[in-house]
Design a protein around this motif. Structure first.
Motif, PDB file in Angstrom:
ATOM      1  N   THR A  66       9.471  -4.005  -5.382  1.00  0.00           N
ATOM      2  CA  THR A  66      10.247  -4.068  -4.139  1.00  0.00           C
ATOM      3  C   THR A  66       9.593  -3.244  -3.042  1.00  0.00           C
ATOM      4  OG1 THR A  66      12.302  -4.377  -5.391  1.00  0.00           O
ATOM      5  CG2 THR A  66      12.510  -3.673  -3.106  1.00  0.00           C
ATOM      6  N   LEU A  67       9.106  -2.057  -3.388  1.00  0.00           N
ATOM      7  CA  LEU A  67       8.436  -1.214  -2.397  1.00  0.00           C
ATOM      8  C   LEU A  67       7.144  -1.865  -1.904  1.00  0.00           C
ATOM      9  CD1 LEU A  67       8.958   2.327  -3.976  1.00  0.00           C
ATOM     10  CD2 LEU A  67      10.171   1.316  -2.033  1.00  0.00           C
ATOM     11  N   PHE A  68       6.445  -2.533  -2.819  1.00  0.00           N
ATOM     12  CA  PHE A  68       5.229  -3.256  -2.424  1.00  0.00           C
ATOM     13  C   PHE A  68       5.575  -4.376  -1.450  1.00  0.00           C
ATOM     14  CE2 PHE A  68       2.517  -6.983  -3.114  1.00  0.00           C
ATOM     15  CZ  PHE A  68       1.284  -6.463  -2.736  1.00  0.00           C
ATOM     16  N   ARG A  69       6.672  -5.082  -1.724  1.00  0.00           N
ATOM     17  CA  ARG A  69       7.097  -6.160  -0.833  1.00  0.00           C
ATOM     18  C   ARG A  69       7.462  -5.614   0.547  1.00  0.00           C
ATOM     19  NH1 ARG A  69      10.982  -9.501  -5.067  1.00  0.00           N
ATOM     20  NH2 ARG A  69       9.451 -11.078  -5.683  1.00  0.00           N
ATOM     21  N   LEU A  70       8.115  -4.457   0.571  1.00  0.00           N
ATOM     22  CA  LEU A  70       8.471  -3.850   1.854  1.00  0.00           C
ATOM     23  C   LEU A  70       7.217  -3.493   2.650  1.00  0.00           C
ATOM     24  CD1 LEU A  70      11.434  -1.536   0.775  1.00  0.00           C
ATOM     25  CD2 LEU A  70      11.560  -3.473   2.357  1.00  0.00           C
ATOM     26  N   ALA A  71       6.223  -2.945   1.959  1.00  0.00           N
ATOM     27  CA  ALA A  71       4.964  -2.605   2.623  1.00  0.00           C
ATOM     28  C   ALA A  71       4.281  -3.867   3.141  1.00  0.00           C
ATOM     29  CB  ALA A  71       4.046  -1.861   1.654  1.00  0.00           C
ATOM     30  N   ALA A  72       4.350  -4.943   2.347  1.00  0.00           N
ATOM     31  CA  ALA A  72       3.745  -6.212   2.766  1.00  0.00           C
ATOM     32  C   ALA A  72       4.444  -6.763   4.002  1.00  0.00           C
ATOM     33  CB  ALA A  72       3.814  -7.224   1.622  1.00  0.00           C
ATOM     34  N   ILE A  73       5.769  -6.614   4.052  1.00  0.00           N
ATOM     35  CA  ILE A  73       6.537  -7.074   5.210  1.00  0.00           C
ATOM     36  C   ILE A  73       6.072  -6.357   6.476  1.00  0.00           C
ATOM     37  CG2 ILE A  73       8.807  -6.787   6.289  1.00  0.00           C
ATOM     38  CD1 ILE A  73       8.751  -9.252   4.765  1.00  0.00           C
ATOM     39  N   VAL A  74       5.867  -5.056   6.359  1.00  0.00           N
ATOM     40  CA  VAL A  74       5.394  -4.280   7.510  1.00  0.00           C
ATOM     41  C   VAL A  74       4.027  -4.791   7.961  1.00  0.00           C
ATOM     42  CG1 VAL A  74       4.677  -1.996   8.304  1.00  0.00           C
ATOM     43  CG2 VAL A  74       6.711  -2.229   6.872  1.00  0.00           C
TER      44      VAL A  74
END
Length: 207
Positions: A66-74
């Motif tokens: 989930t944290l990786f996905r958040l970073a990808a979104i940014v």
């Protein structure tokens, strides 16, 4: 294409994605399906990991994903903003907007659904249940429902590795957000030259 128009496209996709997921989550139990056509079904499944149900093992695997996905979104968001600022092609901006919207839609599930819904095993989930959700923040499952079993049958015996085995095409179950990501990626691949046009160099004039 302006950032305002790209933002409008993102909002529309997010609304369609989340409305469809909220409906499925609050009207279907896990595994329940409705046959629309022989080749298209609404089938409620939940994806705990990445594409194809792949998981990161370990106690903190889901949180890390989930944290990786958040970073990808940014990162995708910055790519979109930068492309608009630099006057990128319409194809490029639409593609990035689709990818951003799809990634954001699935992030909403991963971050919040474990808190705002109870589980769907043998029951239809409730929105904001009094007893609390089925998991904690950042540990939600992505809701999938679009299933296209276009062909089912046994593969020919002469095929290496899979010969004689039962096979379904297309087996993965996905959602609107996944579709947006796929369309965005395909657009970048098929319209690569239009998405990333090379600047024409002015020819030197002969004296």
């Amino acid at each position: 294409m302006s950032l305002k128009k790209a933002g409008f496209l993102i909002v529309v996709i997010l609304l369609i994605d989340q409305i469809s997921k909220l409906y499925i989550k609050t009207h279907f139990s896990l595994g329940e399906e409705i046959e629309v056509f022989d080749w298209f079904k609404i089938l409620f499944v939940e994806n705990e990991g990445m594409a194809w149900g792949t998981k990161i093992p370990g106690e903190y695997g889901k949180l890390a994903l989930t944290l990786f996905r958040l970073a990808a979104i940014v990162g995708i968001g910055y790519w979109l903003w930068d492309s608009v600022k630099k006057g990128g092609s319409r194809i490029l901006i639409v593609s990035i907007a689709l990818i951003f919207a799809g990634a954001f839609g699935n992030i909403i599930d991963s971050v919040f659904y474990g808190v705002i819904f109870n589980d769907s095993y043998g029951q239809v989930a409730s929105f904001l249940p009094e007893a609390g959700g089925y998991s904690s923040l950042f540990h939600g499952k992505v809701v999938d429902m679009l299933y296209f079993p276009l062909w089912k049958g046994y593969l020919p015996e002469w095929m290496p590795f899979w010969g004689g085995k039962y096979f379904t095409f297309f087996e993965p179950v996905f959602n609107i957000a996944d579709s947006a990501i796929s369309v965005g990626v395909v657009m970048l691949l098929f319209f690569n030259k239009r998405a990333f046009p090379k600047e024409k160099k002015s020819e030197d004039k002969l004296d």
